[in-house]
Design an enzyme around this catalytic site. Structure first.
Site, PDB file in Angstrom:
ATOM      1  N   ARG A  79      18.661  60.484  43.964  1.00  0.00           N
ATOM      2  CA  ARG A  79      19.903  60.004  44.555  1.00  0.00           C
ATOM      3  C   ARG A  79      20.625  61.133  45.272  1.00  0.00           C
ATOM      4  NH1 ARG A  79      23.455  56.470  40.457  1.00  0.00           N
ATOM      5  NH2 ARG A  79      24.646  56.355  42.388  1.00  0.00           N
ATOM      6  N   ASP A 132      24.627  62.186  46.772  1.00  0.00           N
ATOM      7  CA  ASP A 132      26.033  61.815  46.696  1.00  0.00           C
ATOM      8  C   ASP A 132      26.444  61.062  47.959  1.00  0.00           C
ATOM      9  OD1 ASP A 132      25.949  63.403  44.457  1.00  0.00           O
ATOM     10  OD2 ASP A 132      27.015  65.089  45.358  1.00  0.00           O
ATOM     11  N   ARG A 160      26.041  71.496  45.961  1.00  0.00           N
ATOM     12  CA  ARG A 160      27.362  71.626  46.576  1.00  0.00           C
ATOM     13  C   ARG A 160      28.219  72.653  45.833  1.00  0.00           C
ATOM     14  NH1 ARG A 160      29.604  65.704  46.673  1.00  0.00           N
ATOM     15  NH2 ARG A 160      31.447  66.822  47.474  1.00  0.00           N
TER      16      ARG A 160
END
Length: 239
Positions: free
Chosen positions: A31, A33, A178
């Site tokens: 997945r 974000d 991130r």
């Protein structure tokens, strides 16, 4: 898939199901974000259709919306799984360092006009390489208990006013890349010394690491299913 929301998996599943004329389940390599891009996402699905592999990109791209496309397709063994067969991934985080942002890249690069000390950022990144508990670099809402991951390489590449941070590892936690990018940027502007990364890892506390860099600068770059291919990518940066 997200109830009531338009997602990559949802759109792709609908189109692929229409082509093969039967319902199916699409598995992704992982997945991303909301707001994160992917140029190297890999999906797997079991289909009952006579279309040869080399024709799948055309068959699907004529039906897919213009923000989603298939680059290539292959027939794989029955036990192949886009997620569980992967041996590693590379993400790229892109920073626009220009005084004025490049308007054509505003969806794909985080505008950060402050001067960055790249040698210090590189030095800090090397403390992250290896197998560590990355709790400090994981989103606090992650339900995953095992936060040990291995990073094989982190590389900084300059391209004009752009700075690309390539991070390759065996897997990544929620928000992990991130947060790594945000932390290295804060090293680059002088908030922390490079060696402070060691203490961040030791603390295993999200509040001890840096900011979570904005999602739009991040792209899933490549997924590896062959260890030699992964090793070649890592060695190509001299790591």
């Amino acid at each position: 898939m997200q109830p009531g929301l338009r997602t990559v998996q949802g759109v792709f599943t609908d189109v692929l199901s229409n082509v093969v004329k039967h319902p199916l389940h699409v598995e992704g390599s992982g997945r991303t974000d909301a707001g994160v891009h992917a140029i190297g996402q890999v999906i797997s699905a079991k289909v009952h259709c006579s279309i040869p592999a080399e024709k799948w990109p055309i068959a699907l791209n004529t039906r897919l919306p213009n923000d989603l496309c298939v680059r290539e397709a292959e027939m794989m063994p029955d036990d192949f799984h886009a997620r569980f067969s992967a041996v590693g991934k590379t993400y790229r985080y892109t920073v626009d360092r220009g005084k004025v942002p490049d308007i054509f890249l505003h969806r794909y690069a985080f505008h950060h006009p402050r001067r960055l000390n790249l040698p210090l950022m590189y030095e800090a990144s090397q403390y992250l390489i290896g197998t560590h508990d990355f709790t400090s670099f994981c989103g606090a809402s992650s339900p995953v208990d095992d936060k040990v991951r291995t990073i094989y390489s982190i590389t900084l590449i300059e391209e004009g006013q752009l700075l690309h941070l390539y991070c390759t590892g065996n897997g990544f936690l929620y928000n992990m890349v991130r947060i790594l990018a945000g932390t290295l940027l804060q090293v680059g502007v002088g908030r922390w010394k490079p060696e402070h990364i060691v203490e961040m890892l030791r603390q295993k506390n999200r509040t001890k690491a840096g900011i979570t860099a904005p999602a739009h600068g991040l792209s899933l770059w490549q997924v590896y299913y062959d260890r030699q291919q992964l090793d070649r990518f890592v060695s190509s940066f001299g790591m």
